[in-house]
Design an enzyme around this catalytic site. Structure first.
Site, short mmCIF file in Angstrom:
data_model
loop_
_atom_site.label_atom_id
_atom_site.label_comp_id
_atom_site.label_asym_id
_atom_site.label_seq_id
_atom_site.Cartn_x
_atom_site.Cartn_y
_atom_site.Cartn_z
N LYS A 280 41.86 46.28 48.65
CA LYS A 280 43.33 46.99 49.80
C LYS A 280 42.84 48.37 50.33
CE LYS A 280 42.97 48.29 44.92
NZ LYS A 280 43.22 47.78 43.90
N GLU B 180 46.04 37.97 49.30
CA GLU B 180 47.26 38.41 47.98
C GLU B 180 46.43 39.26 47.49
OE1 GLU B 180 49.93 36.03 48.34
OE2 GLU B 180 49.83 38.35 47.10
N ASP C 50 44.86 54.55 45.55
CA ASP C 50 45.24 53.06 45.46
C ASP C 50 46.63 52.29 45.65
OD1 ASP C 50 44.33 50.59 43.72
OD2 ASP C 50 46.08 50.93 43.09
N GLY D 295 47.81 42.58 42.44
CA GLY D 295 47.45 41.41 41.36
C GLY D 295 47.78 40.27 41.67
N GLU E 9 39.70 53.73 37.79
CA GLU E 9 38.93 53.33 38.55
C GLU E 9 38.12 54.32 38.53
OE1 GLU E 9 39.55 50.96 41.57
OE2 GLU E 9 41.73 50.10 41.12
N LYS F 178 47.83 50.22 49.20
CA LYS F 178 49.14 48.73 48.76
C LYS F 178 50.45 48.41 49.56
CE LYS F 178 47.14 48.07 44.48
NZ LYS F 178 46.86 48.30 42.96
N THR G 77 34.50 41.75 38.09
CA THR G 77 35.80 41.26 37.43
C THR G 77 36.49 40.18 37.93
OG1 THR G 77 36.57 43.80 36.91
CG2 THR G 77 38.05 42.00 35.81
P1 NAP Z 1 33.48 45.36 40.59
O1 NAP Z 1 34.34 44.35 38.64
O2 NAP Z 1 33.54 46.51 39.99
O3 NAP Z 1 32.84 44.31 40.80
C1 NAP Z 1 32.33 44.34 41.49
C2 NAP Z 1 31.49 43.61 42.32
O4 NAP Z 1 30.47 43.78 43.32
C3 NAP Z 1 30.18 43.68 40.80
O5 NAP Z 1 29.54 42.32 40.96
C4 NAP Z 1 29.04 44.34 42.52
O6 NAP Z 1 27.35 43.62 41.91
C5 NAP Z 1 29.44 44.08 43.64
N1 NAP Z 1 28.90 45.12 44.52
C6 NAP Z 1 28.59 46.37 44.19
N2 NAP Z 1 28.38 47.24 45.34
C7 NAP Z 1 27.47 45.58 46.15
C8 NAP Z 1 26.57 45.85 46.85
N3 NAP Z 1 26.20 46.50 47.82
N4 NAP Z 1 25.90 44.58 47.62
C9 NAP Z 1 26.68 43.12 46.37
N5 NAP Z 1 27.03 43.10 45.75
C10 NAP Z 1 27.83 44.96 45.28
O7 NAP Z 1 35.12 45.32 41.40
P2 NAP Z 1 36.71 44.39 40.85
O8 NAP Z 1 37.56 45.23 39.49
O9 NAP Z 1 36.40 43.09 40.20
O10 NAP Z 1 36.85 44.38 42.27
C11 NAP Z 1 36.78 44.01 42.92
C12 NAP Z 1 37.55 43.98 44.65
O11 NAP Z 1 38.63 44.03 44.22
C13 NAP Z 1 38.38 45.94 44.49
O12 NAP Z 1 37.99 45.53 46.33
C14 NAP Z 1 39.15 45.49 43.51
O13 NAP Z 1 39.83 47.18 43.96
C15 NAP Z 1 39.35 45.06 44.12
N6 NAP Z 1 41.13 44.36 43.06
C16 NAP Z 1 40.48 44.86 41.30
C17 NAP Z 1 41.26 43.60 40.38
C18 NAP Z 1 41.43 44.52 39.52
O14 NAP Z 1 42.12 44.07 38.13
N7 NAP Z 1 39.53 44.68 38.77
C19 NAP Z 1 42.42 44.09 41.33
C20 NAP Z 1 43.23 43.76 41.93
C21 NAP Z 1 42.25 43.90 42.88
P3 NAP Z 1 26.63 44.22 40.06
O15 NAP Z 1 27.49 43.37 39.16
O16 NAP Z 1 25.25 43.55 40.53
O17 NAP Z 1 26.85 45.63 39.71
N1 HSE Z 2 43.81 50.45 39.84
C1 HSE Z 2 44.92 49.55 40.45
C2 HSE Z 2 45.89 49.34 39.05
C3 HSE Z 2 44.15 48.00 39.49
O1 HSE Z 2 45.43 50.62 38.27
O2 HSE Z 2 46.47 49.06 39.42
C4 HSE Z 2 44.37 46.63 39.95
O3 HSE Z 2 44.15 47.16 41.74
#
Ligand code: NAP
Ligand code: HSE
Length: 428
Positions: free
Chosen positions: A107, A131, A203, A136, A192, A207, A14
């Site tokens: 985080k 950040e 989570d 987010g 999650e 933060k 994402t």
């Molecule tokens: P996600 O959609 O699950 O994507 C994770 C990515 O990491 C995928 O592309 C996955 O590869 C890759 N990955 C996982 N293990 C790996 C490995 N061993 N080697 C190489 N690549 C690997 O996660 P996300 O939602 O984007 O979140 C990413 C980070 O941002 C996390 O720390 C999360 O807490 C943080 N975050 C997310 C949000 C949100 O709204 N989603 C908001 C704030 C913070 P594949 O695609 O090939 O499986």
């Molecule tokens: N699981 C988190 C939330 C994603 O619901 O706010 C963003 O950190």
């Protein structure tokens, strides 16, 4: 124009793909603002063949994020994989050792390893920016480290987990029980992979611990965050709290008191007409209080592709502009060891109980409260069922200890039909 700033992006989910899309869409705008191009040298994810809704053909590929982090053509390692340890931590450490700056949205990793990572990066003259890791799209890390840098911060407070706020507000608006809305959130993909990170408050606790470090100049102390999730909040709690003019929020509060650093992430009541009380759905809100500025309220999307990638790009652009801000707003070596407050500051509490409908029942409850030094501010008794009656009590300020003692003693009165519920009321 100076050399482009070259990124290696690990994680194409994402947030990773959102970041790639912004770089592709706004190349000209970003170059104009930074005086420098932002280029992606290479990317990494688990699967190379997955369809990712973005053209990645111009970038190098690494199966191993550690290899990506140490590539010669990478200036900034952008860690967007997630997880407190594992490949995210290994690659971040490798990037620092190889002399790269780091941008991360992780985080969990920073709550557990932020101190040592920041110290390692700063020893080498490099920066870690995060950040996107807190709330987010809301630029709260920059608000604290930059906009409010001239203030002594007294309190940081907020709703920092959109999923919990969605669940609580949806329970209220649809009149649905927790379990049903939890399932709905799962179907919508809000939770999650480990849902306890959301509903257990972990989570949001991660933060809060990061913001507390910046706000109070203390080492990150996630283990000292008092955590309580939303799993025990019932639709009855939400309705009854509403009747008394409150809404229930999973609220994070960090404050430095005479007793030490207090960090809590727990369900709290806030006035329904306050900005926090009005917060609906998955939106986040962070309230910052400084001695000169007073109170600042930041509100916005706490998750999702665009908002989170927007925050990642703010960090990348900061580095491209040549800003070198310490991870937690001051050198990691100067962060103080926080003394954790042993008890939280006294506050009013909301007590909900179901009492046997018999003479003297209320008097027995009032006696226990009185003996524990808890004074009643307001009380409401509802029309009773056959043999019992719901009673709501709002107390004057009391300590959590006194409330807990009272809760332990109440069953022995023999007038409680169900376990009594106590929720802190936060002054906002
Ligand atoms: P996600 O959609 O699950 O994507 C994770 C990515 O990491 C995928 O592309 C996955 O590869 C890759 N990955 C996982 N293990 C790996 C490995 N061993 N080697 C190489 N690549 C690997 O996660 P996300 O939602 O984007 O979140 C990413 C980070 O941002 C996390 O720390 C999360 O807490 C943080 N975050 C997310 C949000 C949100 O709204 N989603 C908001 C704030 C913070 P594949 O695609 O090939 O499986
Ligand atoms: N699981 C988190 C939330 C994603 O619901 O706010 C963003 O950190």
């Amino acid at each position: 124009m100076p050399q482009p700033l070259r990124l290696g992006i690990a994680g194409l989910g994402t947030v990773g793909i959102g970041t790639v899309k912004i770089i592709q869409r706004h190349a000209g705008l970003i170059a104009a603002r930074t005086g420098r191009e932002i280029a992606i040298s290479a990317v990494s994810a688990r699967s190379r063949t997955k369809n990712r809704d973005a053209d990645l053909s111009a970038y190098g590929w690494e199966d191993d994020p550690v290899a990506l982090a140490t590539r010669k053509d990478v200036d900034v390692f952008v860690e967007l994989m997630g997880g407190s340890g594992g490949p995210a931590l290994a690659a971040t450490k490798a990037a620092i050792a190889a002399g790269k700056d780091v941008v991360t949205a992780n985080k969990a990793m920073l709550a557990h390893h932020g101190q040592s990572l920041a110290a390692a990066a700063e020893e080498k003259g490099h920066v870690i920016r995060f950040e996107a890791a807190v709330a987010g799209g809301i630029p709260v890390v920059k608000a604290l480290t930059e906009g409010l840098a001239g203030n002594a911060i007294s309190r940081v407070m907020g709703v920092m987990n959109g999923t919990c706020n969605y669940i609580l507000t949806r329970m209220e608006s649809a009149g649905l029980p927790y379990a049903e809305v939890f399932e709905e959130a799962r179907q919508l993909g809000y939770l999650e992979a480990d849902p306890n990170l959301d509903v257990g408050g972990i989570d949001a606790g991660h933060k809060l611990s990061l913001l507390a470090a910046i706000a109070f100049g203390t080492r990150v102390a996630f283990d000292a965050v008092e955590l309580e999730g939303i799993g025990r909040i019932s639709i009855d709690d939400i309705r009854r709290a509403g009747d008394m003019g409150y809404r229930i929020k999973l609220l994070g509060v960090a404050q430095m008191t005479g007793r030490g650093l207090e960090q809590r992430m727990s369900p709290c009541l806030v006035p329904a007409d306050s900005p926090l009380g009005q917060l609906q759905g998955g939106t986040n809100m962070v309230v910052l209080e400084g001695d000169s500025v007073g109170q600042i309220v930041l509100r916005g999307p706490g998750a999702g592709e665009g908002p989170t990638a927007s925050a990642v790009m703010a960090d990348v652009i900061e580095i491209a502009r040549g800003c070198r801000i310490s991870t937690f707003g001051q050198p990691a070596a100067t962060l103080a060891d926080p003394v954790a407050a042993k008890a939280t500051a006294p506050a009013p509490y909301y007590l909900r109980m179901e009492l046997s409908d018999k003479p003297g029942a209320l008097a027995k409850v009032a006696t226990v409260l009185g003996e524990e030094g808890i004074s009643i501010d307001r009380m409401r008794q509802y029309g009773h069922a056959d043999t019992s009656a719901p009673v709501l009590i709002v107390t004057h300020k009391a300590t959590r200890d006194a409330i807990d003692h009272a809760l332990k003693r109440l069953p022995a009165t023999g007038v409680l039909v169900d376990e009594a519920v106590a929720i802190r009321i936060e002054t906002v």
